[in-house]
Design an enzyme around this catalytic site. Structure first.
Site, PDB file in Angstrom:
ATOM      1  N   LEU A   1      37.479  48.020  35.821  1.00 38.86           N
ATOM      2  CA  LEU A   1      37.401  46.620  36.255  1.00 38.86           C
ATOM      3  C   LEU A   1      37.266  46.481  37.763  1.00 38.86           C
ATOM      4  O   LEU A   1      37.997  47.102  38.520  1.00 38.86           O
ATOM      5  CB  LEU A   1      38.668  45.885  35.775  1.00 38.86           C
ATOM      6  N   LEU A   2      36.318  45.674  38.152  1.00 44.06           N
ATOM      7  CA  LEU A   2      36.132  45.299  39.561  1.00 44.06           C
ATOM      8  C   LEU A   2      36.690  43.889  39.720  1.00 44.06           C
ATOM      9  O   LEU A   2      36.480  43.044  38.856  1.00 44.06           O
ATOM     10  CB  LEU A   2      34.637  45.350  39.873  1.00 44.06           C
TER      11      LEU A   2
ATOM     12  N   GLU B   1      45.249  32.002  46.764  1.00 43.21           N
ATOM     13  CA  GLU B   1      44.881  33.400  47.008  1.00 43.21           C
ATOM     14  C   GLU B   1      43.701  33.501  47.971  1.00 43.21           C
ATOM     15  O   GLU B   1      42.948  32.555  48.177  1.00 43.21           O
ATOM     16  CB  GLU B   1      44.517  34.080  45.678  1.00 43.21           C
TER      17      GLU B   1
ATOM     18  N   ASP C   1      38.170  41.326  43.414  1.00 44.05           N
ATOM     19  CA  ASP C   1      37.824  40.811  44.739  1.00 44.05           C
ATOM     20  C   ASP C   1      37.007  41.749  45.645  1.00 44.05           C
ATOM     21  O   ASP C   1      37.345  42.928  45.777  1.00 44.05           O
ATOM     22  CB  ASP C   1      39.091  40.525  45.547  1.00 44.05           C
TER      23      ASP C   1
ATOM     24  N   ASP D   1      46.728  39.314  50.628  1.00 46.98           N
ATOM     25  CA  ASP D   1      45.317  39.090  50.973  1.00 46.98           C
ATOM     26  C   ASP D   1      45.102  38.721  52.449  1.00 46.98           C
ATOM     27  O   ASP D   1      44.469  37.697  52.751  1.00 46.98           O
ATOM     28  CB  ASP D   1      44.691  38.002  50.068  1.00 46.98           C
TER      29      ASP D   1
ATOM     30  N   TYR E   1      46.293  46.100  47.208  1.00 56.74           N
ATOM     31  CA  TYR E   1      45.692  44.796  46.933  1.00 56.74           C
ATOM     32  C   TYR E   1      44.711  44.385  48.031  1.00 56.74           C
ATOM     33  O   TYR E   1      44.466  45.116  48.986  1.00 56.74           O
ATOM     34  CB  TYR E   1      46.802  43.756  46.735  1.00 56.74           C
ATOM     35  N   SER E   2      44.194  43.171  47.911  1.00 56.40           N
ATOM     36  CA  SER E   2      43.057  42.745  48.738  1.00 56.40           C
ATOM     37  C   SER E   2      43.379  42.675  50.222  1.00 56.40           C
ATOM     38  O   SER E   2      44.522  42.472  50.627  1.00 56.40           O
ATOM     39  CB  SER E   2      42.566  41.390  48.257  1.00 56.40           C
TER      40      SER E   2
HETATM   41  C1  FRU Z   1      42.736  37.763  43.506  1.00 58.17           C
HETATM   42  C2  FRU Z   1      43.898  38.745  43.531  1.00 58.17           C
HETATM   43  C3  FRU Z   1      44.470  38.881  44.920  1.00 58.17           C
HETATM   44  C4  FRU Z   1      45.097  40.239  44.883  1.00 58.17           C
HETATM   45  C5  FRU Z   1      44.134  41.014  44.017  1.00 58.17           C
HETATM   46  C6  FRU Z   1      44.748  42.068  43.167  1.00 58.17           C
HETATM   47  O1  FRU Z   1      41.874  37.985  42.436  1.00 58.17           O
HETATM   48  O2  FRU Z   1      44.897  38.342  42.607  1.00 58.17           O
HETATM   49  O3  FRU Z   1      45.355  37.846  45.277  1.00 58.17           O
HETATM   50  O4  FRU Z   1      45.221  40.808  46.162  1.00 58.17           O
HETATM   51  O5  FRU Z   1      43.485  40.055  43.194  1.00 58.17           O
HETATM   52  O6  FRU Z   1      43.774  42.815  42.502  1.00 58.17           O
END
Ligand code: FRU
Length: 493
Positions: free
Chosen positions: A45-46, A223, A48, A169, A107-108
């Protein structure tokens, strides 16, 4: 498909046998929905886009990645480099969850330069033994050989008081030589917010406060924030979660949009108008922007949404990134157009000129699964115009335009397999000006529809059968005089 247990979702990619990965890769490669000219995961899965930047003559594009299947599990950063944003060099994994702070996902985050070196700022996601979340913000340096070195400890070790562990993020930007990070947060009343931090040395970050907007109670979490100035306007992008639909607006599970106005960065006050969605299709979320080699503002999004099952899931993969769009402000309105470089993917041009009327016509030359199609509406006396793409006898994706109220609708109800759960089978938006042009980029399982030269964009996945490759045009009543220009599209490298 069987449910994934928590243990399965948090397995490390490094611990998986090559044989298992080979089998998964084989399954993914056989998927009839694989894209031709979009960035997609080789397996799994891809989500952000992350760390987008133009640095030393090359674009860096990363994305959130769970390698083992089409579910949200242990996240890595997967990276591509590109000289032109259409041909991509696969760099593989750039950040992996290998410390306590990011034990449950890298995470992002975003990319920036400091003293001519390249860095990422990202969120470490940790869960304790009771599955309580702990979010920390980190920096890593990207070496010339592509290796990424994490700083030894978090640069922001906890959310400020008054906010929950939904704190992630970071998007870094520089203004007047000062580094800023805007970070997604949730306050203790359960509302989404954006927090601002400042630094002069990228190691020590000072919390400045929360960005004050008019949106006090607008969802439980915001987010993926982004901030930039464009043509004299300040834009704040974010993805609010927990907004109720309002007519044709906010119908996806989570939203992605912007507020625009003037931002007083020292007092953290954003003077702004309404929140607008960036895209009116079914599948768009978590975009990030950067400046390209020409100084233009480019946006790339995730063509997917959380908590939705897609028809590709059973093939072992999910989602892709959108094509890059260039953003401008014209007469006070945000315009989004496909980047010019995409024209290099065009092959085999065909054109046609003709009337559409109430008798549905299959237009033979417009066949194929991957193409760019431009329709100029030269004259319109029809009440409604209909275009059906990826059409067979029984399936198609229908685009309808109502002349009277300037409403444009994407209708997936006859388009084959569908993601679920998704509210409704249509998405609509009202154009500002009468329809004069549609430009669509159609890949094996997606469409990006640009209306009136960047006035609106509608992005959606489509999962029609293999024989649905035709194109139809018709009207409800009256006729429309149309010019069609179609290009086949070749994949980038
Ligand atoms: C948005 C999110 C971000 C988080 C990331 C985790 O789609 O929920 O807030 O950093 O995806 O994969």
């Amino acid at each position: 498909m069987s449910e994934w247990t928590r243990d399965e979702r948090y397995q490390r990619y490094e611990d998986i046998d090559q044989e298992v990965m080979d089998e998964l890769t084989e399954r993914v490669n056989q998927s009839k929905y694989r894209q031709l000219f979009h960035i997609q995961p080789k397996t799994g899965l891809l989500n952000d886009p992350n760390g987008l930047i133009y640095y030393k003559g090359e674009y860096y594009i990363s994305h959130q990645w769970f390698p083992l299947g089409a579910v949200h599990g242990l996240k890595y950063w997967y990276t591509y480099k590109s000289k032109d944003l259409i041909n991509f060099e696969d760099q593989g994994i750039s950040l992996k969850p290998d410390t306590k702070d990011d034990s449950h996902g890298v995470y992002s985050g975003s990319a920036f330069t400091y003293h001519n070196n390249l860095y990422y700022m990202y969120t470490g996601n940790h869960r304790d033994e009771n599955w309580n979340r702990k979010s920390t913000q980190h920096i890593a340096k990207v070496l010339d050989n592509g290796e990424v070195q994490k700083f030894p400890k978090a640069v922001i070790a906890a959310p400020p008081s008054g906010y929950t562990q939904h704190f992630r993020d970071p998007k870094v930007f520089v203004k007047d030589g000062i580094y800023y990070a805007v970070i997604a947060a949730q306050n203790e009343d359960g509302y989404g917010r954006i927090l601002q931090y400042q630094s002069t040395d990228i190691v020590n970050w000072t919390f400045q406060g929360e960005i004050k907007t008019k949106l006090e109670a607008f969802g439980f979490m915001w987010e993926c924030p982004d901030y930039f100035n464009l043509d004299g306007f300040d834009l704040l992008l974010f993805c609010p979660q927990g907004i109720e639909p309002e007519g044709e607006k906010f119908r996806n599970i989570y939203q992605s949009g912007y507020i625009m106005g003037q931002y007083d960065i020292d007092h953290l006050v954003m003077d702004h108008g309404d929140f607008h969605e960036l895209d009116y299709g079914f599948d768009f979320y978590a975009p990030q922007t950067f400046t390209d080699e020409f100084g233009d503002r480019i946006l790339i999004g995730w063509m997917g949404l959380p908590e939705v099952t897609y028809p590709t899931d059973s093939d072992g993969w999910a989602h892709c990134l959108t094509i890059p769009r260039i953003l401008t402000i014209e007469q006070g309105n945000l315009k989004q157009r496909p980047i010019k470089a995409l024209q290099q993917l065009r092959t085999n041009k065909e054109t046609a000129l003709g009337y559409a009327n109430k008798f549905t016509r299959f237009l033979k030359p417009y066949e194929g699964k991957q193409f760019e199609l431009i329709i100029d509406i030269l004259e319109n006396e029809a009440t409604e115009i209909y275009f059906e793409i990826r059409a067979s006898k029984s399936q198609s994706l229908r685009i309808a335009y109502n002349t009277k109220n300037k409403k444009i609708t994407l209708d997936r109800s006859e388009s084959g397999a569908l993601p679920e759960p998704v509210e409704g089978k249509t998405r609509s938006t009202y154009l500002d000006t009468p329809l004069s042009q549609l430009q669509m980029f159609v890949d094996t399982s997606s469409i990006e529809l640009f209306c009136n030269d960047g006035e609106r964009v509608m992005t959606s996945r489509i999962f029609t059968d293999d024989d649905a490759i035709g194109f139809k045009a018709s009207t409800e009543s009256g006729q429309a005089f149309l010019n069609f220009t179609k290009y086949d599209i070749k994949g980038g490298q």
